[in-house]
Design a protein around this motif. Sequence first.
Motif, PDB file in Angstrom:
ATOM      1  N   GLY A 286       2.860 -16.180   9.324  1.00 59.29           N
ATOM      2  CA  GLY A 286       3.258 -17.394   8.615  1.00 59.29           C
ATOM      3  C   GLY A 286       3.293 -17.190   7.114  1.00 59.29           C
TER       4      GLY A 286
ATOM      5  N   LYS B 181       6.216 -17.971  14.231  1.00 58.32           N
ATOM      6  CA  LYS B 181       7.055 -17.830  15.417  1.00 58.32           C
ATOM      7  C   LYS B 181       6.212 -17.233  16.534  1.00 58.32           C
ATOM      8  CE  LYS B 181       9.242 -15.439  12.301  1.00 58.32           C
ATOM      9  NZ  LYS B 181       9.172 -15.886  10.918  1.00 58.32           N
TER      10      LYS B 181
ATOM     11  N   GLY C 228       0.604  -2.735   7.388  1.00 61.34           N
ATOM     12  CA  GLY C 228       0.460  -4.176   7.178  1.00 61.34           C
ATOM     13  C   GLY C 228       0.994  -4.666   5.859  1.00 61.34           C
TER      14      GLY C 228
ATOM     15  N   TYR D  74       5.004   1.363   9.107  1.00 60.88           N
ATOM     16  CA  TYR D  74       5.588   0.054   8.819  1.00 60.88           C
ATOM     17  C   TYR D  74       6.056  -0.598  10.108  1.00 60.88           C
ATOM     18  CZ  TYR D  74       9.594  -2.984   7.838  1.00 60.88           C
ATOM     19  OH  TYR D  74      10.492  -4.013   7.849  1.00 60.88           O
TER      20      TYR D  74
HETATM   21  P1  ATP Z   1       5.833 -14.301   8.926  1.00 64.78           P
HETATM   22  O1  ATP Z   1       6.876 -13.465   9.596  1.00 64.78           O
HETATM   23  O2  ATP Z   1       5.377 -15.468   9.744  1.00 64.78           O
HETATM   24  O3  ATP Z   1       6.151 -14.627   7.505  1.00 64.78           O
HETATM   25  P2  ATP Z   1       4.350 -11.853   8.402  1.00 64.78           P
HETATM   26  O4  ATP Z   1       5.674 -11.204   8.266  1.00 64.78           O
HETATM   27  O5  ATP Z   1       3.403 -11.769   7.240  1.00 64.78           O
HETATM   28  O6  ATP Z   1       4.505 -13.392   8.835  1.00 64.78           O
HETATM   29  P3  ATP Z   1       3.402  -9.771  10.177  1.00 64.78           P
HETATM   30  O7  ATP Z   1       4.296  -9.557  11.312  1.00 64.78           O
HETATM   31  O8  ATP Z   1       1.951  -9.631  10.422  1.00 64.78           O
HETATM   32  O9  ATP Z   1       3.575 -11.241   9.645  1.00 64.78           O
HETATM   33  O10 ATP Z   1       3.755  -8.780   8.991  1.00 64.78           O
HETATM   34  C1  ATP Z   1       4.829  -7.871   9.017  1.00 64.78           C
HETATM   35  C2  ATP Z   1       5.321  -7.613   7.607  1.00 64.78           C
HETATM   36  O11 ATP Z   1       4.310  -6.936   6.835  1.00 64.78           O
HETATM   37  C3  ATP Z   1       6.513  -6.707   7.521  1.00 64.78           C
HETATM   38  O12 ATP Z   1       7.717  -7.389   7.788  1.00 64.78           O
HETATM   39  C4  ATP Z   1       6.424  -6.186   6.089  1.00 64.78           C
HETATM   40  O13 ATP Z   1       6.895  -7.152   5.170  1.00 64.78           O
HETATM   41  C5  ATP Z   1       4.927  -6.034   5.892  1.00 64.78           C
HETATM   42  N1  ATP Z   1       4.500  -4.647   6.195  1.00 64.78           N
HETATM   43  C6  ATP Z   1       3.943  -4.191   7.339  1.00 64.78           C
HETATM   44  N2  ATP Z   1       3.643  -2.878   7.263  1.00 64.78           N
HETATM   45  C7  ATP Z   1       4.021  -2.466   6.035  1.00 64.78           C
HETATM   46  C8  ATP Z   1       3.983  -1.197   5.345  1.00 64.78           C
HETATM   47  N3  ATP Z   1       3.470  -0.109   5.906  1.00 64.78           N
HETATM   48  N4  ATP Z   1       4.491  -1.156   4.097  1.00 64.78           N
HETATM   49  C9  ATP Z   1       5.011  -2.266   3.518  1.00 64.78           C
HETATM   50  N5  ATP Z   1       5.073  -3.477   4.099  1.00 64.78           N
HETATM   51  C10 ATP Z   1       4.581  -3.590   5.349  1.00 64.78           C
END
Ligand code: ATP
Length: 634
Positions: A243, A249, A364, A387
């Motif tokens: 979120g 979602k 993350g 990622y």
């Molecule tokens: P919402 O989609 O509800 O806004 P969210 O995207 O924060 O929530 P997650 O699915 O937990 O929820 O996070 C995934 C996101 O985290 C990715 O789309 C990216 O933006 C970021 N991310 C994950 N891993 C990496 C990484 N190794 N380097 C850079 N960004 C990352």
Amino acid sequence: MTRYREFHRRSIEAPEDFWRDEARRIHWETPFETVLDRSNPPFARWFVGGRTNLCHNAVDRHLAERAQQNALVYVSTETGIERRYTYAELYAEINRMAAVMRSLGVKRGDRVLVYLPMIPEAVFTMLACARLGAIHSVVFGGFAAPSLAARIDDAKPALIVTADAGARGGKVIDYTPLVDEALARAQHKPPHVLRIDRQLAPERLNASYLVDYEPLREQFFDAHVPCEWLESNEPSYVLYTSGTTGRPKGVVRDVGGYAVALAASMEYIFEGRAGDTMFTASDIGWVVGHSYIIYAPLIAGLTTVMYEGTPIRPDGGIWWRLVEQHRINLMFTAPTALRVLKKQDPALLKKSNLSSLRTLFLAGEPLDEPTASWIADALGKPVVDNYWQTETGWPMLAIQRGVEALPPKLGSPGVPVYGYNLTLRNEQTGEVCAPGEKGVITLGYPLPPGCMSTVWGDDRRFVSTYWSSVPDQQLYSTFDWGIQDANGYVTILGRTDDVINVAGHRLGTREIEEALSSHTAVAEVAVVGVADPLKGQVALAFVVLRDADRYAADEARAKLEADLITTVDRQLGAIARPARVHMVSMLPKTRSGKLLRRAIAALAEGRDPGDLPTIEDAGALQQVRDALAAGGKA
Ligand code: ATP
Ligand code: MG
């Protein structure tokens, strides 16, 4: 690079052959008839007709060979409790839990909402759901009541499993009042709420709807509950996204594809072998917890370490002591935890014997270069950024050391993972970007096994949210910006939501953050765009200083602010210059360590920050408010 290239190419050109081979890693009670059904794009169905079960693959299947090996090691620095469960013991606990849940009426296809802290019973509950064919939906422990209520109404669970309390940083969080309030708010009324009584909550509320687990566990102590053999494409769980960017979602995961994808990832990405020990310092409420605390390590026959507590209590050496004590081979966490550790005494790292550790994985959020180099130097072991998203369930970008140990590139999580037809696209035209050109990270159809199959209860939202941003093309959008070099390495430049428009120039807030982080005074930074009558938007920065005491005086702060602005000017040009740089001692983040830029921007524009279910520390938002209110003074 040839080995990796060839491997990846084969996975994209002949996905059926590629995944048919990988599917041998798991047990199929009934073999599948079709590897891939692509008759209804953008939906994809993997291993159609095959019947399997996640709990069987994670636990039962190992009993013949490793019944006496530890499956789960549990450590809580909050309660001082440490427990070990062999595969045989884990099997018994899951069967007890499954029998209790069955006695409360839970059956195949029902949803079970799991609102639990990091306790072993959370693992038993999730795997018991898998055993029964029930769909778990884990909600971060300690989520506020309105968010919990929203998830209850979306998932409509037949059962809620909760605990009397969670604990974090020495503070007990009573869950019962939160559950009470959520149930009062929710339209849907689940018939039962099962409580794990940790005897932690100081005032133990005894709401009439609560059923205590312990007496039931005794009653079903010797139970054996057979696994439900699910068709590969039946749902295994629903998990809501963080979120960070909007209304969460409900990501739906299948059974067979997920098991196969995780099993393969343990070899090709994590290089984890049966008998190894893996410590994923995350939370079961997050996708990393689902995939790499629970399912993947167990499916591959490892020992998984589950930890309740913070990385700095009783001191910043606790994780490294765990590595030594439990002979941990693989560790996985988020960069935010390392930034916290870096601020502690880094020498603590050298006090433990880390010889068992082979690799540290991070995911993350963006891994900034200073943190990456610090940890790589300090550990002297490979640090592998990867990622992915809740939606994909397992990494999309990584150095796949089990395929080929390509050299890491600082600031990049690596190259596209096999199975993912990952390309960078021009946002307007949908054309593939040239090397070095910035674009949106997209995935081609079909998504590989293990990725989300739909949005819970809303197929249309799946199509309209994820598959409609590039006109006339069947492309999944990650909503992240990236840039790919000629060797295939991708660097993440932030979320498409985090782009601001200054006097007609589109700027990524992430790039401005990178520029500010390069200044030695800065420990952490968040940049947001706020409305400006002249320029459309301007950048506003919030920084956490490495040594705040040095800049206690107003003059010192004013000078530093000017200095920081000059740094941005020099690296990105005056257009990217933040209007103000505010200094705070912490930034608002979710429980999983993600910066809540959306909330900061709202405050800066005088709007209500809205639903912030996962906020780590409300004090951080107050600091942003105060900094904004202080206005003229830096
Ligand atoms: P919402 O989609 O509800 O806004 P969210 O995207 O924060 O929530 P997650 O699915 O937990 O929820 O996070 C995934 C996101 O985290 C990715 O789309 C990216 O933006 C970021 N991310 C994950 N891993 C990496 C990484 N190794 N380097 C850079 N960004 C990352
Ligand atoms: Mg997201």
